[in-house]
Design an enzyme around this catalytic site. Structure first.
Site, mmCIF file in Angstrom:
data_model
loop_
_atom_site.group_PDB
_atom_site.id
_atom_site.type_symbol
_atom_site.label_atom_id
_atom_site.label_comp_id
_atom_site.label_asym_id
_atom_site.label_seq_id
_atom_site.Cartn_x
_atom_site.Cartn_y
_atom_site.Cartn_z
ATOM 1 N N GLY A 189 -24.747 9.573 31.676
ATOM 2 C CA GLY A 189 -25.235 10.882 32.120
ATOM 3 C C GLY A 189 -24.787 11.969 31.165
ATOM 4 O O GLY A 189 -24.397 11.687 30.030
ATOM 5 N N ASN A 190 -24.868 13.210 31.607
ATOM 6 C CA ASN A 190 -24.343 14.317 30.795
ATOM 7 C C ASN A 190 -23.836 15.420 31.717
ATOM 8 O O ASN A 190 -23.888 15.286 32.930
ATOM 9 C CB ASN A 190 -25.398 14.820 29.798
ATOM 10 C CG ASN A 190 -26.637 15.335 30.510
ATOM 11 O OD1 ASN A 190 -26.584 16.306 31.248
ATOM 12 N ND2 ASN A 190 -27.773 14.647 30.302
ATOM 13 N N TYR A 191 -23.345 16.506 31.116
ATOM 14 C CA TYR A 191 -22.629 17.528 31.894
ATOM 15 C C TYR A 191 -23.531 18.572 32.557
ATOM 16 O O TYR A 191 -23.034 19.535 33.121
ATOM 17 C CB TYR A 191 -21.645 18.261 30.983
ATOM 18 C CG TYR A 191 -20.532 17.394 30.463
ATOM 19 C CD1 TYR A 191 -19.563 16.907 31.333
ATOM 20 C CD2 TYR A 191 -20.448 17.068 29.114
ATOM 21 C CE1 TYR A 191 -18.538 16.104 30.855
ATOM 22 C CE2 TYR A 191 -19.429 16.270 28.631
ATOM 23 C CZ TYR A 191 -18.473 15.793 29.508
ATOM 24 O OH TYR A 191 -17.462 15.006 29.041
ATOM 25 N N ALA A 234 -31.497 18.362 30.722
ATOM 26 C CA ALA A 234 -30.797 17.654 29.640
ATOM 27 C C ALA A 234 -31.127 16.175 29.827
ATOM 28 O O ALA A 234 -30.505 15.474 30.635
ATOM 29 C CB ALA A 234 -29.303 17.901 29.738
#
Ligand code: PMT
Length: 400
Positions: free
Chosen positions: A208-210, A276
């Site tokens: 995943g990402n932030y 994102a």
């Protein structure tokens, strides 16, 4: 138009303050949420108990709440508001507003407010006619405030002339008309992607990402507040859209976001790609939990995800607009420009991870908007709600 709007009702110390209770009731009846901010002199004319009973919220007057010591943030209030209405506005408060004399909660809130401000003066006819009052009102108008002219009639002094606060019904009408006019996205349908995507490794792990979704959700709220129907395709986040005109489609992976976006875009006037999206997904997803006890260290093989923005760019019809984001760490403008062209975007919003307070998770962002027409506009560090406003202003300027 006032349904769901956040209104700050500022009340100053004048006899017309008794009419503010009626104005407050009209706002509530119209579906608005109202926060009263009253000057110390205002409380001599109408009690906070009456106002808090009508608004359903504690009335704010001081910088601190005396018994708890808690801080009343004029900055938060200023950002919360869709409009600030000061009624009655006395000569003294008008003078303070014109000259930035921030010695009470009402004037500090005014100075922090990003929303439109409506000022309904109320005073004796000679005070209203005095050159200093005229000059201060002129200044307030030049600052972009909306002056609701007082009416003529019998005043508290029993003199007859101009200075009576406009009737509450007409003040409500002025605010309502403002919002009707500011519905520049009425009848439009906007698609927004937001948040991260999760690419499954096994049933318990993902790549995943932030992304928190704050930027994309702020865009969705701004578009909806301006009259659009919004389809928000969101990756997993902990926030929720508030406006009734936002339809949220929750997805997890980039492929799911792609499927939903491609299905929704033909019905939309514009799409803003704020998500994102993971560029890669896991080719060898495990159907069972990968165990630590395995002898061999597992290898995660990746394959490319579809580029959603580029897919919409190739589907785009005349009259549709496509907006992308670029999150960069180096060669920022060059990379953003390349993405703008490769994905057939109408403009791209560049945010850089090198700027403190910009990008993932923060409440603020600092962006540069680069247009396909060669324009480039840099903005300062701002709350994401205000960044969303700048982006949507650019969008509405380009919609045919
Ligand atoms: O959610 P927050 O915590 O508030 O953070 C906001 C944000 C930093 C996520 C947001 O401001 C932002 O920059 N979003 C885009 C992040 C990104 O993936 O940028 P990119 O430069 O990798 O992608 C360029 C554009 O192509 C973006 O519009 C992206 O949505 C889109 N894209 C990328 C890859 C892909 N497979 N499909 C896409 O549509």
């Amino acid at each position: 138009m006032l349904k769901g709007k956040h209104i700050i009702l500022g009340i100053c110390g004048g006899i017309a303050a008794y009419k503010s209770a009626y104005l407050l009731r009209l706002f509530i009846k119209a579906g608005a949420e109202v926060q009263v901010v009253i000057t110390p002199a205002g409380k001599e004319f109408i009690t906070p108990v009456t106002l808090s009973a009508l608004s359903g919220k504690p009335v704010i007057s001081e910088f601190f709440t005396a018994n708890t010591g808690s801080w009343n943030s004029h900055v938060d209030l200023g950002l919360w508001a869709d409009a600030m209405v000061i009624a009655p506005a006395t000569a003294s408060t008008i003078g303070k507003m014109a000259n930035g004399i921030a010695d009470n909660m009402l004037v500090t809130t005014y100075l922090s407010a990003k929303a439109p401000v409506f000022v309904a003066p109320a005073m004796d006819l000679d005070m209203f006619a005095h050159p200093s009052t005229r000059r201060n009102l002129q200044l307030l108008q030049e600052y972009g405030n909306h002056i609701i002219e007082p009416a003529s009639g019998e005043l508290a002094s029993h003199l007859v002339g101009k200075g009576r606060m406009e009737e509450p019904e007409n003040i409500l009408k002025a605010v309502d008309e403002y919002f009707t006019k500011s519905q520049d996205l009425a009848g439009r349908h906007i698609l927004i992607t937001s948040g991260p995507t999760y690419e499954k490794i096994d049933p318990v792990r993902f790549i995943g990402n932030y992304s928190s979704g704050k930027m994309g959700y702020a865009l969705a709220e701004e578009c909806a507040a301006r009259g659009a129907d919004v389809t928000l395709i969101s990756g997993p986040v902990s926030i929720k859209a508030k406006h009734a005109a936002i339809k949220t489609i929750n997805i997890e992976s980039a492929q799911e976001m792609y499927n939903a976006s491609v299905a929704e875009f033909p019905q939309c006037d514009a799409a803003i790609m704020c998500a994102a999206v993971a560029d890669y997904t896991v080719e060898n997803q495990a159907s069972h939990k990968i165990k630590r006890e395995y002898d061999e260290i597992p290898v995660i093989r990746l394959k490319k995800n579809p580029d959603i923005a580029a897919a919409l760019g190739s589907m785009k019809q005349d009259g549709q607009l496509l907006v992308g984001f670029a999150l960069e760490t180096d060669n920022e403008r060059e990379n953003a420009l390349a993405k703008l062209q490769r994905k057939n975007l109408d403009f791209i919003v560049l945010n850089s991870l090198n700027e403190p307070g910009a990008g993932f998770m923060t409440d603020t962002n600092k962006v540069t908007i680069i247009g396909s027409d060669g324009t480039c506009q840099e903005y300062g560090l701002k709350d994401k709600k205000l960044v969303a406003r700048d982006i949507v202003d650019t969008l509405t300027g380009k919609l045919s």
